[in-house]
Scaffold this motif. Structure first.
Motif, PDB file in Angstrom:
ATOM      1  N   UNK A 174      32.028  26.101  12.989  1.00  0.00           N
ATOM      2  CA  UNK A 174      33.119  26.503  12.041  1.00  0.00           C
ATOM      3  C   UNK A 174      32.782  27.405  10.954  1.00  0.00           C
ATOM      4  N   UNK A 175      31.376  26.843  10.317  1.00  0.00           N
ATOM      5  CA  UNK A 175      30.933  27.722   9.351  1.00  0.00           C
ATOM      6  C   UNK A 175      30.491  29.049   9.714  1.00  0.00           C
ATOM      7  N   UNK A 176      30.014  29.152  10.905  1.00  0.00           N
ATOM      8  CA  UNK A 176      29.630  30.583  11.263  1.00  0.00           C
ATOM      9  C   UNK A 176      30.769  31.490  11.541  1.00  0.00           C
ATOM     10  N   UNK A 177      31.998  30.812  11.874  1.00  0.00           N
ATOM     11  CA  UNK A 177      33.387  31.650  11.800  1.00  0.00           C
ATOM     12  C   UNK A 177      34.195  31.645  10.878  1.00  0.00           C
ATOM     13  N   UNK A 178      33.291  31.422   9.531  1.00  0.00           N
ATOM     14  CA  UNK A 178      33.913  31.898   8.138  1.00  0.00           C
ATOM     15  C   UNK A 178      34.777  30.584   7.423  1.00  0.00           C
ATOM     16  N   UNK A 179      34.534  29.397   8.088  1.00  0.00           N
ATOM     17  CA  UNK A 179      34.784  28.294   7.319  1.00  0.00           C
ATOM     18  C   UNK A 179      34.190  28.145   5.851  1.00  0.00           C
ATOM     19  N   UNK A 180      35.048  27.635   4.848  1.00  0.00           N
ATOM     20  CA  UNK A 180      34.395  27.516   3.482  1.00  0.00           C
ATOM     21  C   UNK A 180      33.880  26.135   3.464  1.00  0.00           C
ATOM     22  N   UNK A 181      32.548  25.845   3.913  1.00  0.00           N
ATOM     23  CA  UNK A 181      31.926  24.338   3.978  1.00  0.00           C
ATOM     24  C   UNK A 181      31.867  24.201   2.321  1.00  0.00           C
ATOM     25  N   UNK A 182      31.116  24.965   1.587  1.00  0.00           N
ATOM     26  CA  UNK A 182      30.859  24.641   0.128  1.00  0.00           C
ATOM     27  C   UNK A 182      32.105  24.377  -0.476  1.00  0.00           C
ATOM     28  N   UNK A 183      33.086  25.347  -0.445  1.00  0.00           N
ATOM     29  CA  UNK A 183      34.451  25.181  -1.056  1.00  0.00           C
ATOM     30  C   UNK A 183      34.971  23.917  -0.604  1.00  0.00           C
ATOM     31  N   UNK A 184      35.035  23.598   0.366  1.00  0.00           N
ATOM     32  CA  UNK A 184      35.690  22.043   0.895  1.00  0.00           C
ATOM     33  C   UNK A 184      34.960  21.064   0.287  1.00  0.00           C
ATOM     34  N   UNK A 185      33.425  21.028   0.111  1.00  0.00           N
ATOM     35  CA  UNK A 185      32.800  20.150  -0.694  1.00  0.00           C
ATOM     36  C   UNK A 185      33.192  20.046  -2.049  1.00  0.00           C
ATOM     37  N   UNK A 186      33.463  21.050  -2.746  1.00  0.00           N
ATOM     38  CA  UNK A 186      33.645  21.184  -4.269  1.00  0.00           C
ATOM     39  C   UNK A 186      34.831  20.580  -4.236  1.00  0.00           C
ATOM     40  N   UNK A 187      35.988  21.358  -3.675  1.00  0.00           N
ATOM     41  CA  UNK A 187      37.545  21.196  -3.963  1.00  0.00           C
ATOM     42  C   UNK A 187      38.021  20.023  -3.099  1.00  0.00           C
ATOM     43  N   UNK A 188      37.402  19.311  -2.123  1.00  0.00           N
ATOM     44  CA  UNK A 188      38.109  18.174  -1.563  1.00  0.00           C
ATOM     45  C   UNK A 188      37.270  17.138  -1.782  1.00  0.00           C
ATOM     46  N   UNK A 189      35.900  17.100  -1.477  1.00  0.00           N
ATOM     47  CA  UNK A 189      35.175  15.764  -1.525  1.00  0.00           C
ATOM     48  C   UNK A 189      34.697  15.564  -2.867  1.00  0.00           C
ATOM     49  N   UNK A 190      33.938  16.637  -3.651  1.00  0.00           N
ATOM     50  CA  UNK A 190      33.826  16.545  -4.995  1.00  0.00           C
ATOM     51  C   UNK A 190      34.705  16.460  -5.882  1.00  0.00           C
ATOM     52  N   UNK A 191      35.918  15.984  -5.800  1.00  0.00           N
ATOM     53  CA  UNK A 191      37.050  16.072  -6.643  1.00  0.00           C
ATOM     54  C   UNK A 191      37.809  15.109  -6.844  1.00  0.00           C
ATOM     55  N   UNK A 192      37.291  14.225  -7.826  1.00  0.00           N
ATOM     56  CA  UNK A 192      37.986  13.033  -8.059  1.00  0.00           C
ATOM     57  C   UNK A 192      38.698  13.107  -9.460  1.00  0.00           C
ATOM     58  N   UNK A 193      40.056  12.715  -9.355  1.00  0.00           N
ATOM     59  CA  UNK A 193      40.987  12.907 -10.551  1.00  0.00           C
ATOM     60  C   UNK A 193      40.177  11.988 -11.809  1.00  0.00           C
ATOM     61  N   UNK A 194      40.331  12.650 -13.038  1.00  0.00           N
ATOM     62  CA  UNK A 194      39.921  11.584 -14.120  1.00  0.00           C
ATOM     63  C   UNK A 194      40.412  10.458 -14.180  1.00  0.00           C
ATOM     64  N   UNK A 195      41.701  10.105 -13.854  1.00  0.00           N
ATOM     65  CA  UNK A 195      42.121   8.906 -13.829  1.00  0.00           C
ATOM     66  C   UNK A 195      41.663   7.970 -13.022  1.00  0.00           C
ATOM     67  N   UNK A 196      41.191   8.494 -11.787  1.00  0.00           N
ATOM     68  CA  UNK A 196      40.839   7.519 -10.640  1.00  0.00           C
ATOM     69  C   UNK A 196      39.177   7.308 -11.197  1.00  0.00           C
ATOM     70  N   UNK A 197      38.338   8.300 -11.737  1.00  0.00           N
ATOM     71  CA  UNK A 197      37.227   7.956 -12.077  1.00  0.00           C
ATOM     72  C   UNK A 197      37.173   6.899 -13.225  1.00  0.00           C
ATOM     73  N   UNK A 198      38.042   6.970 -14.139  1.00  0.00           N
ATOM     74  CA  UNK A 198      38.222   6.028 -15.316  1.00  0.00           C
ATOM     75  C   UNK A 198      38.542   4.643 -14.748  1.00  0.00           C
ATOM     76  N   UNK A 199      39.202   4.517 -13.790  1.00  0.00           N
ATOM     77  CA  UNK A 199      39.892   3.265 -13.083  1.00  0.00           C
ATOM     78  C   UNK A 199      38.464   2.843 -12.068  1.00  0.00           C
TER      79      UNK A 199
END
Ligand SMILES: [Mn+2]
Length: 322
Positions: A174-199
């Motif tokens: 999927x990465x070779x076919x143009x999938x944005x692996x790093x973008x998904x890591x940044x914008x989906x996985x490493x993307x915790x709302x401030x409110x959640x982090x405080x909780x």
């Protein structure tokens, strides 16, 4: 596949409190169907979380679908039974439209007219990739990114037992076919709302460890202070599951009606599903949950007593060796 090929206006349904696999797989199929000239609709009763809202087509989700909507096929995605459509599916559609199920849950009862279920797959994104390729569409670019979201979220960043060489190969392709692996890591996985982090901060401050059990509680009043409502998914279960000294973990969250939502995790060799079952809930050996009566302190004692038994009697001592 014939069902999808014959359809012009399919309705694709993702489950309530949607996760990355439900949304990623649904949007990947939507893009593929649009690419072959069809007019798909996508629906989900709940709004998309912020970490999925950037995906292509995310703004096309309907939260309500009228009974007389102009469709010719229903596709249930990433759900093991029809209740999981959250009320979007109408019983009256049974006779009118064929039902296609695309899923990976072991407990899926194959409730569709046609069922594409890969019971041990890491994510619905796996069978979905086959469906898309079967339609004659390349799993590339935006479609590849959506499929990566499914694979990376359901494997919690490629760390679950289901992360097989086949999954890693699929991710590579999927990465070779143009999938944005790093973008998904940044914008989906490493993307915790401030409110959640405080909780998390508040919950971790209250973390306790005893007899290989780690647990924490979040009371109604603390939730109010943190502006966390009952439907807000804090994902505390997965956070606690990483405590090194614990074989079992539990997060106790007090709901507005006074009941306590319990989310349990265990290391290999320990089974928390039995505890959830005994208390009217359900789940898997390693991840299970239930809702019990309050008050908070009573619920904690009740569940910890049962979890103590679990820690005392490993189900399979061999697999508990790291
Ligand atoms: Mn899934």
């Amino acid at each position: 596949m014939t069902l999808l090929r014959k359809s012009d206006r399919p309705l694709l349904i993702a489950h309530p409190r949607p996760d990355g696999d439900a949304i990623g797989s649904t949007l990947a199929l939507r893009l593929a169907l649009v690419a072959v000239g069809k007019h798909p609709l996508v629906a989900c009763v709940d709004p998309l979380p912020a970490n999925l809202a950037y995906l292509p087509g995310a703004d096309s989700f309907l939260q309500e679908v009228p009974e007389d909507v102009d469709i010719d096929l229903v596709v249930a995605i990433d759900m093991s039974d029809l209740k999981r459509t959250g009320g979007i599916y109408r019983e009256s559609w049974r006779e009118r439209y064929p039902l296609l199920v695309i899923d990976h849950h072991e407990t899926n009862a194959a409730f569709g007219d046609v069922n594409l279920i890969l019971p041990h797959a890491a994510a619905t994104a796996m069978p979905m990739t086959d469906v898309i390729v079967g339609l004659g569409v390349a799993a590339q670019d935006e479609i590849a990114t959506c499929l990566l979201v499914g694979l990376l979220t359901d494997t919690r960043g490629l760390r679950t037992e289901t992360t097989t060489p086949e999954v890693l190969r699929a991710v590579g392709e999927l990465i070779e076919s143009g999938g944005d692996y790093h973008g998904v890591m940044q914008r989906t996985l490493d993307f915790v709302p401030y409110r959640t982090m405080r909780a998390w901060g508040v919950a971790l401050d209250r973390l306790r460890l005893e007899d290989s059990m780690a647990w924490t509680t979040l009371s109604r009043s603390l939730k109010e202070e943190l502006q966390i409502d009952d439907h807000y998914d804090l994902d505390l279960g997965n956070l606690l599951s990483r405590v090194a000294e614990a074989q079992v973990t539990a997060a106790f969250i007090e709901m507005r009606d006074g009941t306590i939502k319990v989310s349990m995790r265990s290391r290999p060799g320990y089974n928390v599903a039995t505890v959830a079952d005994a208390l009217g809930g359900g789940g898997h050996k390693a991840a299970a949950g239930c809702t019990v009566d309050g008050p908070l302190e009573t619920a904690v004692n009740r569940v910890l007593n049962l979890l103590r038994e679990v820690v005392r009697e490993p189900v399979d001592p061999v697999t508990s060796v790291p």
